[in-house]
Design a protein around this motif. Structure first.
Motif, PDB file in Angstrom:
ATOM      1  N   GLU A 394      38.616  58.998  23.347  1.00 26.37           N
ATOM      2  CA  GLU A 394      39.382  60.016  23.636  1.00 26.37           C
ATOM      3  C   GLU A 394      40.295  60.170  24.694  1.00 26.37           C
ATOM      4  N   ASN A 395      39.824  59.078  25.953  1.00 22.03           N
ATOM      5  CA  ASN A 395      40.798  59.079  27.034  1.00 22.03           C
ATOM      6  C   ASN A 395      41.829  58.094  26.720  1.00 22.03           C
ATOM      7  N   LEU A 396      41.815  57.301  25.639  1.00 22.05           N
ATOM      8  CA  LEU A 396      42.710  56.080  25.431  1.00 22.05           C
ATOM      9  C   LEU A 396      44.193  56.688  25.434  1.00 22.05           C
ATOM     10  N   PRO A 397      44.528  57.536  24.790  1.00 20.30           N
ATOM     11  CA  PRO A 397      45.946  58.014  24.931  1.00 20.30           C
ATOM     12  C   PRO A 397      46.417  58.212  26.065  1.00 20.30           C
ATOM     13  N   THR A 398      45.737  58.744  27.249  1.00 18.34           N
ATOM     14  CA  THR A 398      45.972  59.203  28.472  1.00 18.34           C
ATOM     15  C   THR A 398      46.294  57.632  29.235  1.00 18.34           C
ATOM     16  N   LEU A 399      45.469  56.802  28.922  1.00 15.37           N
ATOM     17  CA  LEU A 399      45.752  55.368  29.612  1.00 15.37           C
ATOM     18  C   LEU A 399      46.878  54.741  29.060  1.00 15.37           C
ATOM     19  N   LEU A 400      47.027  54.853  27.656  1.00 11.45           N
ATOM     20  CA  LEU A 400      48.344  54.389  26.976  1.00 11.45           C
ATOM     21  C   LEU A 400      49.579  54.966  27.440  1.00 11.45           C
ATOM     22  N   ARG A 401      49.499  56.336  27.774  1.00  8.78           N
ATOM     23  CA  ARG A 401      50.672  57.038  28.216  1.00  8.78           C
ATOM     24  C   ARG A 401      51.060  56.450  29.568  1.00  8.78           C
ATOM     25  N   ASP A 402      50.047  56.033  30.363  1.00 13.15           N
ATOM     26  CA  ASP A 402      50.369  55.626  31.797  1.00 13.15           C
ATOM     27  C   ASP A 402      50.984  54.421  31.645  1.00 13.15           C
ATOM     28  N   VAL A 403      50.471  53.608  30.628  1.00 13.99           N
ATOM     29  CA  VAL A 403      51.198  52.075  30.495  1.00 13.99           C
ATOM     30  C   VAL A 403      52.471  52.151  30.139  1.00 13.99           C
ATOM     31  N   GLU A 404      52.550  53.223  28.996  1.00 12.48           N
ATOM     32  CA  GLU A 404      54.073  53.372  28.494  1.00 12.48           C
ATOM     33  C   GLU A 404      55.039  53.939  29.749  1.00 12.48           C
ATOM     34  N   ARG A 405      54.394  54.801  30.562  1.00  9.49           N
ATOM     35  CA  ARG A 405      55.348  55.506  31.557  1.00  9.49           C
ATOM     36  C   ARG A 405      55.748  54.349  32.760  1.00  9.49           C
ATOM     37  N   ARG A 406      54.730  53.178  32.942  1.00  7.18           N
ATOM     38  CA  ARG A 406      54.874  52.236  33.624  1.00  7.18           C
ATOM     39  C   ARG A 406      55.816  51.350  33.221  1.00  7.18           C
ATOM     40  N   GLU A 407      55.782  51.138  31.765  1.00  3.96           N
ATOM     41  CA  GLU A 407      56.725  49.919  31.264  1.00  3.96           C
ATOM     42  C   GLU A 407      58.166  50.920  31.378  1.00  3.96           C
ATOM     43  N   ARG A 408      58.166  52.038  30.860  1.00 10.12           N
ATOM     44  CA  ARG A 408      59.345  52.619  30.967  1.00 10.12           C
ATOM     45  C   ARG A 408      60.220  52.426  32.572  1.00 10.12           C
ATOM     46  N   LEU A 409      59.257  52.813  33.423  1.00  3.09           N
ATOM     47  CA  LEU A 409      59.895  52.603  34.942  1.00  3.09           C
ATOM     48  C   LEU A 409      60.096  51.107  35.284  1.00  3.09           C
ATOM     49  N   LEU A 410      59.204  50.343  34.615  1.00  7.83           N
ATOM     50  CA  LEU A 410      59.770  48.909  34.914  1.00  7.83           C
ATOM     51  C   LEU A 410      60.936  48.580  34.235  1.00  7.83           C
ATOM     52  N   GLU A 411      61.309  48.983  32.907  1.00  7.91           N
ATOM     53  CA  GLU A 411      62.441  48.715  32.255  1.00  7.91           C
ATOM     54  C   GLU A 411      63.531  49.413  32.857  1.00  7.91           C
ATOM     55  N   GLN A 412      63.418  50.420  33.478  1.00  8.43           N
ATOM     56  CA  GLN A 412      64.579  51.251  34.124  1.00  8.43           C
ATOM     57  C   GLN A 412      64.901  50.359  35.439  1.00  8.43           C
ATOM     58  N   ALA A 413      63.855  49.959  36.063  1.00 11.10           N
ATOM     59  CA  ALA A 413      64.083  48.948  37.210  1.00 11.10           C
ATOM     60  C   ALA A 413      64.937  47.753  36.920  1.00 11.10           C
ATOM     61  N   ALA A 414      64.418  47.132  35.814  1.00  7.92           N
ATOM     62  CA  ALA A 414      64.818  45.658  35.218  1.00  7.92           C
ATOM     63  C   ALA A 414      66.395  46.064  34.792  1.00  7.92           C
ATOM     64  N   LYS A 415      66.584  47.053  34.265  1.00 12.04           N
ATOM     65  CA  LYS A 415      67.920  47.320  33.780  1.00 12.04           C
ATOM     66  C   LYS A 415      68.782  47.792  34.988  1.00 12.04           C
ATOM     67  N   ARG A 416      68.312  48.267  35.943  1.00 11.32           N
ATOM     68  CA  ARG A 416      69.087  48.400  37.156  1.00 11.32           C
ATOM     69  C   ARG A 416      69.377  47.101  37.626  1.00 11.32           C
ATOM     70  N   VAL A 417      68.538  46.221  37.891  1.00 14.15           N
ATOM     71  CA  VAL A 417      68.775  44.569  38.167  1.00 14.15           C
ATOM     72  C   VAL A 417      69.618  44.088  37.254  1.00 14.15           C
ATOM     73  N   ALA A 418      69.531  44.187  35.934  1.00 13.92           N
ATOM     74  CA  ALA A 418      70.593  43.742  34.880  1.00 13.92           C
ATOM     75  C   ALA A 418      71.943  44.322  35.398  1.00 13.92           C
ATOM     76  N   ASP A 419      72.045  45.529  35.499  1.00 12.46           N
ATOM     77  CA  ASP A 419      73.232  46.019  35.680  1.00 12.46           C
ATOM     78  C   ASP A 419      74.103  45.393  36.985  1.00 12.46           C
ATOM     79  N   LEU A 420      73.196  45.376  37.714  1.00 13.05           N
ATOM     80  CA  LEU A 420      73.712  44.658  39.047  1.00 13.05           C
ATOM     81  C   LEU A 420      74.145  43.177  38.962  1.00 13.05           C
ATOM     82  N   THR A 421      73.714  42.451  37.826  1.00 14.85           N
ATOM     83  CA  THR A 421      73.761  41.031  37.810  1.00 14.85           C
ATOM     84  C   THR A 421      74.481  40.826  36.383  1.00 14.85           C
ATOM     85  N   GLU A 422      75.239  41.769  35.848  1.00 15.29           N
ATOM     86  CA  GLU A 422      75.531  41.571  34.399  1.00 15.29           C
ATOM     87  C   GLU A 422      76.790  40.930  34.253  1.00 15.29           C
ATOM     88  N   ARG A 423      77.705  40.638  35.084  1.00 21.07           N
ATOM     89  CA  ARG A 423      78.813  39.846  35.214  1.00 21.07           C
ATOM     90  C   ARG A 423      78.596  38.521  34.811  1.00 21.07           C
TER      91      ARG A 423
END
Length: 773
Positions: A394-423
């Protein structure tokens, strides 16, 4: 006085009157009886001017009588009327008694007939005892009823029931203690067996688990090192790709953010992996609801099994409480009261029946010893495990949402890095390659983390939070407590389990026996309460309450109640036996009296059971007759002590001078002696037993032939004054030729003689007149 020719029926008339009052005067006179029966025919006899009644009338037909003389009863008569109303022979006997005293008999015959009169009285008494509705039979039935009540609640039955109940309870306690001792040892043996299995499993699986876990951890460590290395290479490439110093600074900040988010994501994934392992899942379920439902169904099944085990002792306690309360009601005498009624069938169940039914239901339930303690603990562990797994799932969805949220934050950070190096730079292809490798490596790290968590969970399930040494120490302790060793553990457990089953069966049998004893004790106390209630309340036993016999009272203790009942049983039984033996004893006394009468007449007879006692009693009675002054002075002049000896058939006396004399019965034959006999016989009659008494002095020519007429008249007048309702008839044969002396002037009695002669010349051939002496 009645005087008439022989053969006109004077004596027969008196004997018929005796017959009408219930006396059979023709016993041992079959020929006379047969003649009377054949020749008398239909007849009517009427008695008038009685004290207590105006008239008594008997109607009968002698031809209906038995061929031989029998005891007289109501069947001898077509009807009996008292003052015109139908009556019975017993009613007649309360109004009239008739006695015939013969003056022409010897002393022997006088005594023999007196003995036979006692026989007649005893026969009437015997007949009354045999009457179905008679007082004696009613008394016997009533005493039997009392005895049936008292015997149902005997002291021995109650004491035996109490003793059996105490012994049965003792056996239950002993069986229960024995089962508890065996169960305790069996629990130790089962725990030791479980620990040994766990240690064996640990020894079997630990090397494999440790090896696999080490391999996973090593691979995971390499993967994480590789990832760190790739992450560092990526950061360096991204820095090199920065366009300016400001861009480089911004890129470093973005990289630090991405690294931080990557750490958070790794931790979230570890938590998710551990949760999946705890839930027994290799991966996140595609349908979480089905996964939870499947686990919930299993948990429900486990809970129902556990509820069954839990319900058994609860139901046992409930039934035991109900049975105990119902047993108290039974002991209080309420066993027959209706407890339940089925509305559909109308059938009712009493308190006692309900108690028995609940007891049987208790016997069908397993006792505490039937429940497998190992299975119970195993079931409790399974329930706890499944409950925890459901909570984790029953608690798995909470843990999964936390993982997904961390993935989104990491994805945002990675996109920021990509934008700065996209040339486009020489590093662009290298950066894309590194990022792809990192993505693949992150997936592998998640798999390895999950596997590591599962392996650790499997090992923890075996150890249950303890290290192997603690488990080994615990096993050693259990073996000492159970007094066994590893070599004997399995055999001792099997033996203890078998002993437990035997002890449990013994306990069940002991409880069943104890309950049966409880039922018997309750029944005995119910019978005691019923007996006490009946004796104190029932109308048919009112005669006991009115007597001085101590009865058990409702407030008395059981010992006092049963003691009174035992005494009442003894008394009622003795009284009943005495009453039931009376007819037999009467018959034996009758036979003995007849034998004595026959012996007095000179017949050869055998002795009866009561011959000796009755002979002494008769001698005392007859001795009293001959000691009367009138008789003693007439027969035994100067006698001081007179005794009758029936064995010698003689009278013995002692004179004033001290001389002993003896005279056989056959020596007494004169008219003077006959008067003395008659006086004795009259005295023997005693007081009247009925309202009226008729005495017939038959064949008294001896008194007329001698100068005893005045003595006889004085005797009869004396008796008339003493007994006003007693009438005496003097029956004589014709004593002289009245015709020859009648009609003369010389004889002063000429006129009386003429009247008598005229009466004798009629068809009746007798005359009756007042006796004047």
């Amino acid at each position: 006085m009645i005087e008439g020719y022989n053969g006109v029926g004077k004596t027969a008339s008196i004997r018929l009157l005796e017959l009408c009052t219930g006396v059979q005067p023709f016993l041992d006179q079959n020929a006379v009886w047969s003649s009377l029966r054949a020749n008398l025919g239909s007849a009517r006899i009427r008695a008038e001017d009685l004290a207590g009644a105006t008239s008594i009338e008997w109607r009968f037909d002698s031809r209906t009588w038995a061929a031989t003389p029998e005891a007289v009863d109501d069947n001898f008569f077509d009807c009996i009327l008292i003052d015109g109303m139908r009556a019975r022979l017993t009613d007649v006997q309360s109004l009239l008694e008739v006695h015939r005293i013969a003056g022409d008999v010897t002393l022997k015959e006088t005594l023999a007939r007196q003995i036979e009169s006692y026989v007649n009285k005893l026969e009437r008494l015997w007949a009354r005892f045999l009457e179905k509705d008679g007082t004696a039979q009613v008394a016997i039935d009533l005493l039997g009823s009392v005895e049936s009540v008292t015997r149902r609640a005997s002291e021995s039955v109650l004491r035996s029931a109490i003793s059996e109940k105490e012994e049965a309870d003792k056996r239950v306690q002993e069986a229960s203690e024995k089962l508890a001792s065996i169960s305790n040892r069996l629990t130790l043996l089962e725990d030791a067996t479980g620990l040994r299995k766990r240690l064996a499993l640990l020894q079997e699986t630990a090397p494999r688990l440790d090896q696999e876990l080490a391999a996973v951890e090593q691979e995971l460590e390499l993967a994480e090192d590789n990832r760190d290395e790739l992450s560092g290479s990526l950061r360096e490439a991204e820095v090199r790709a920065a366009a300016s110093e400001d861009a480089e600074r911004q890129l470093k900040n973005a990289i630090r953010t991405a690294d931080r988010n990557q750490g958070h994501l790794t931790a979230a994934r570890d938590r998710l992996a551990e949760a999946l392992a705890a839930a027994g899942l290799e991966s996140y379920p595609k349908n979480l609801g089905e996964a939870i439902h499947g686990r919930q169904v299993l948990l429900d099944q486990l809970m129902r099994r556990r509820a069954d085990l839990d319900a058994t002792p609860l139901l046992q306690r409930l039934l035991a409480d109900l049975v105990a309360r119902l047993a108290q009601a039974v002991e209080a005498g309420l066993g027959d009261q209706i407890a339940l009624t089925d509305e559909d069938t109308g059938l009712s169940t009493s308190v006692h029946q309900l108690t028995v039914q609940l007891q049987r239901q208790m016997e069908l339930l397993p006792t505490a010893g039937d429940v497998d303690s190992t299975a119970t603990r195993s079931l409790d562990n399974e329930i706890a495990r499944e409950t925890n797994r459901i909570q984790v799932i029953e608690n798995l969805p909470t843990l999964l949402r936390d993982v997904e949220r961390r993935e989104r934050l990491l994805e945002q950070a990675a996109k920021r890095v990509a934008d700065l190096t996209e040339r486009q730079t020489p590093e662009s292809d290298n950066i894309r390659r590194i990022r792809q490798e990192l993505e693949g490596l992150d997936g592998r790290i998640l798999e390895l983390s999950t596997r590591r968590a599962i392996l650790r969970g499997q090992k923890d399930d075996i150890l249950e939070g303890q290290d192997p040494q603690e488990l080994a120490d615990r096993l050693s302790h259990l073996l000492r407590e159970a007094d066994t060793s590893l070599d004997r553990l399995e055999l001792d457990q099997q033996a203890s389990a078998q002993a437990g089953r035997v002890a449990n069966e013994a306990l069940t049998a002991a409880r069943t026996a104890a309950q049966e004893c409880t039922n018997r004790l309750a029944a005995a106390r119910t019978d005691l309460n019923r007996a006490v209630t009946l004796l104190n309340e029932a109308d048919e036993y009112a005669f006991l309450r009115a007597s001085s016999i101590p009865l058990p009272r409702p407030l008395d203790d059981e010992e006092t109640q049963t003691a009174h009942l035992a005494e009442l049983t003894r008394k009622s039984s003795a009284a009943s036996n005495h009453l039931q033996n009376i007819p037999l004893r009467l018959r034996e006394m009758i036979a003995s009296l007849r034998n004595i009468a026959g012996a007095v007449r000179g017949l050869k007879v055998s002795d009866g059971e009561y011959t000796a006692q009755l002979t002494r009693w008769l001698e005392e009675r007859f001795t009293g007759w001959f000691n009367q002054p009138t008789v003693a002075s007439a027969l035994f002049r100067d006698a001081e002590s007179i005794n009758v000896d029936l064995t010698q058939q003689a009278i013995l006396w002692r004179t004033a001078a001290g001389e002993q004399s003896i005279r056989p019965f056959d020596a007494f034959s004169s008219g003077e002696q006959a008067f003395a006999y008659t006086r004795a016989q009259l005295e023997a009659l005693g007081s009247p037993s009925a309202g009226n008494r008729l005495i017939a002095l038959d064949e008294f020519a001896a008194f007329v032939a001698h100068d005893r007429r005045d003595d006889l008249r004085r005797l009869l007048l004396e008796r008339s004054e003493r007994y006003p309702t007693e009438k005496t008839v003097l029956i004589l044969p014709v004593t002289q030729d009245y015709g020859s002396s009648g009609g003369t002037s010389v004889d002063s009695l000429s006129e009386e003689h003429s009247r008598r002669a005229a009466a004798l010349d009629t068809e009746d051939a007798y005359f009756a007149e007042e006796f004047r002496g």
